[in-house]
Design a protein around this motif. Sequence first.
Motif, mmCIF file in Angstrom:
data_model
loop_
_atom_site.group_PDB
_atom_site.id
_atom_site.type_symbol
_atom_site.label_atom_id
_atom_site.label_comp_id
_atom_site.label_asym_id
_atom_site.label_seq_id
_atom_site.Cartn_x
_atom_site.Cartn_y
_atom_site.Cartn_z
ATOM 1 N N ALA A 99 0.828 -1.209 0.000
ATOM 2 C CA ALA A 99 0.000 0.000 0.000
ATOM 3 C C ALA A 99 0.862 1.259 0.000
ATOM 4 O O ALA A 99 0.578 2.222 -0.727
ATOM 5 C CB ALA A 99 -0.919 -0.009 1.219
ATOM 6 N N LEU A 100 1.936 1.259 0.782
ATOM 7 C CA LEU A 100 2.810 2.427 0.833
ATOM 8 C C LEU A 100 3.585 2.582 -0.480
ATOM 9 O O LEU A 100 3.892 3.705 -0.899
ATOM 10 C CB LEU A 100 3.770 2.317 2.013
ATOM 11 C CG LEU A 100 3.110 2.417 3.402
ATOM 12 C CD1 LEU A 100 4.154 2.310 4.498
ATOM 13 C CD2 LEU A 100 2.331 3.722 3.553
ATOM 14 N N GLU A 101 3.892 1.477 -1.125
ATOM 15 C CA GLU A 101 4.541 1.548 -2.443
ATOM 16 C C GLU A 101 3.607 2.210 -3.453
ATOM 17 O O GLU A 101 4.038 3.056 -4.251
ATOM 18 C CB GLU A 101 4.923 0.146 -2.916
ATOM 19 C CG GLU A 101 5.581 0.125 -4.289
ATOM 20 C CD GLU A 101 5.936 -1.284 -4.745
ATOM 21 O OE1 GLU A 101 6.126 -1.469 -5.964
ATOM 22 O OE2 GLU A 101 6.007 -2.190 -3.900
ATOM 23 N N ARG B 233 9.296 4.985 7.373
ATOM 24 C CA ARG B 233 10.106 4.470 6.276
ATOM 25 C C ARG B 233 9.555 4.845 4.906
ATOM 26 O O ARG B 233 10.185 4.521 3.888
ATOM 27 C CB ARG B 233 10.235 2.947 6.406
ATOM 28 C CG ARG B 233 11.270 2.561 7.458
ATOM 29 C CD ARG B 233 11.044 1.190 8.068
ATOM 30 N NE ARG B 233 12.093 0.888 9.040
ATOM 31 C CZ ARG B 233 12.160 1.405 10.266
ATOM 32 N NH1 ARG B 233 11.211 2.238 10.696
ATOM 33 N NH2 ARG B 233 13.149 1.105 11.088
ATOM 34 N N LEU B 234 8.433 5.533 4.862
ATOM 35 C CA LEU B 234 7.873 5.943 3.578
ATOM 36 C C LEU B 234 8.824 6.824 2.777
ATOM 37 O O LEU B 234 8.991 6.621 1.566
ATOM 38 C CB LEU B 234 6.525 6.646 3.783
ATOM 39 C CG LEU B 234 5.867 7.213 2.525
ATOM 40 C CD1 LEU B 234 5.605 6.115 1.496
ATOM 41 C CD2 LEU B 234 4.559 7.925 2.871
ATOM 42 N N PRO B 235 9.502 7.818 3.387
ATOM 43 C CA PRO B 235 10.401 8.654 2.581
ATOM 44 C C PRO B 235 11.535 7.879 1.922
ATOM 45 O O PRO B 235 12.087 8.326 0.918
ATOM 46 C CB PRO B 235 10.955 9.655 3.616
ATOM 47 C CG PRO B 235 9.925 9.706 4.697
ATOM 48 C CD PRO B 235 9.386 8.318 4.776
ATOM 49 N N THR B 236 11.882 6.699 2.453
ATOM 50 C CA THR B 236 13.001 5.940 1.881
ATOM 51 C C THR B 236 12.652 5.319 0.540
ATOM 52 O O THR B 236 13.550 4.875 -0.182
ATOM 53 C CB THR B 236 13.457 4.823 2.839
ATOM 54 O OG1 THR B 236 12.432 3.808 2.937
ATOM 55 C CG2 THR B 236 13.740 5.378 4.224
ATOM 56 N N ILE B 237 11.367 5.268 0.191
ATOM 57 C CA ILE B 237 10.985 4.707 -1.114
ATOM 58 C C ILE B 237 10.442 5.769 -2.057
ATOM 59 O O ILE B 237 10.031 5.457 -3.178
ATOM 60 C CB ILE B 237 9.953 3.569 -0.953
ATOM 61 C CG1 ILE B 237 8.644 4.085 -0.350
ATOM 62 C CG2 ILE B 237 10.527 2.434 -0.125
ATOM 63 C CD1 ILE B 237 7.531 3.041 -0.341
ATOM 64 N N LEU B 238 10.429 7.022 -1.631
ATOM 65 C CA LEU B 238 10.011 8.111 -2.514
ATOM 66 C C LEU B 238 11.142 8.440 -3.490
ATOM 67 O O LEU B 238 12.316 8.230 -3.181
ATOM 68 C CB LEU B 238 9.646 9.346 -1.699
ATOM 69 C CG LEU B 238 8.371 9.277 -0.863
ATOM 70 C CD1 LEU B 238 8.244 10.509 0.010
ATOM 71 C CD2 LEU B 238 7.151 9.134 -1.751
#
Length: 512
Positions: free
Chosen positions: A206-208, A233-238
């Motif tokens: 979902a976060l991806e 950890r969301l900013p680490t995949i932006l």
Amino acid sequence: MIVKTYGSAILGVNAITITIEVNVSSKGNKLFIVGLPDNAVKESERRIESTIQCMGLRMPRTRTVVNMAPAAIRKAGAAYDLPIAAGIIAASGQASPVHLEHYLMMGELSLDGTIQPIKGALPIAMQALKDGFSGFILPKQNALEAAMVSGLKVYGIAHISEAINFLNDPDCLIPVTAVRDEFYATQDHWGIDFSEVKGQQHIKRALEIAAAGGHNAILIGPPGAGKTMLAKRLPTILPPLTLQEALETTKIHSVAGKLPEHTSLITHRPFRSPHHTISDAALVGGGSIPQPGEISLAHHGVLFLDELPEFKRKVLEVMRQPVEERRVTISRARTAIDFPASFMLLASMNPCPCGYFNHPEKECSCAPGQVQEYLNKVSGPLLDRIDLHVEVTPVKFADLSSSSATEKSTYIRNRVIAARAIQAKRFAGHDGVYCNAQMHSRLLATVCVISDKCREQLGQAMQKLKLSARAYDRILKVSRTIADLEGSHSVEPAHMAEAIQFRSLDRENWGN
């Protein structure tokens, strides 16, 4: 003798050049500062007098008038000390005024002439370059920040004597240099990673999706399920900040005085997580001299609101317009200032006051109707602006104790970057639209054309799950993002089915 020096005032996140005229006459014995200065500027007389005496120079004992133009703009703060002092010294014949017109200067003075750091060095440097100044003289603590503006000579000084010597001999100081691209390329590192999170594959997915389409999301689950850990950890995949985005973000933090020490350029996407006791002015910005709030500090990053129902309703309601328009306007009697606020909203909440509604093992202890009352603390219009409703379940022991490696943020981020590249190409001719979440209804109708099978699937889902009408556009946007992650040109039934499951709070019977 009249001498002109130049400083700068901050309006919102931009700067405007201030002309400081100093006239030392032969009569009188007082210093006058005019041009709408605040108390900090008026108090500069004592600091300047002490500084000049410590340098072994003389403070004029005749009538001295300092005019700060344009007079309609309020001059605030002690950063005008340096240009005023330099103007007084030059106007009294103790330094050469020849080079003053080519340089903008700002800095707060200590009593011994030491220069203290200032706020807003980056936007001031940008404006100085735009206005055609040859260079910018400022405290050495801010010099690297200002040097991020290419094409402008930046001189960092520790004492006012260096500025006076420079006016007499411009070759005595060496400009500060900063290679922006190299500095930016070496700063993209995080201390946390998605591989540290055990289980929760559904939430990671979902976060991806949220990261790939720029969608707002809310995580609903019991205490200890990992909502906060996942959110951080969301900013680490932006996608990484572009140089332009990094400069815009740094500008906001510089104006607010929030730029971390020894940091000249913000290269990580911001992650702001204000406490639920925050006021509406602190969240969206405000004050007698308007300052950016948390939503602007999260520009190009993530605003995380943990325990969403605990925030005051008034605070949440003032976010509705900025979330939609990606900017916030602070209006005052004299002016209205716009602050950028293009952020991803990520929220988390318990499903009920006790936290265990719909828990697979623990029983909810809330009274009948209490769950719905708790959910009603978050208004419908705000939830309408959240695309993904993600139910978080506790991590199973088998997942927690597993030693098998999980996917790293780097691999997830690569898929996100690829999806964003598709969207960048798709929206190339549409100003202000860079990702799927930003599509307006008219654009949505042309971009998200679905097949009859998908349309039938969506209609059945809305009827069977009793989804509200506001879920329709959100499902289309999310399904388009899922298709982009898969590299699909069209939205397929599988994409639509996955998007539908992320509308939990739109179901009429949820919480009952």
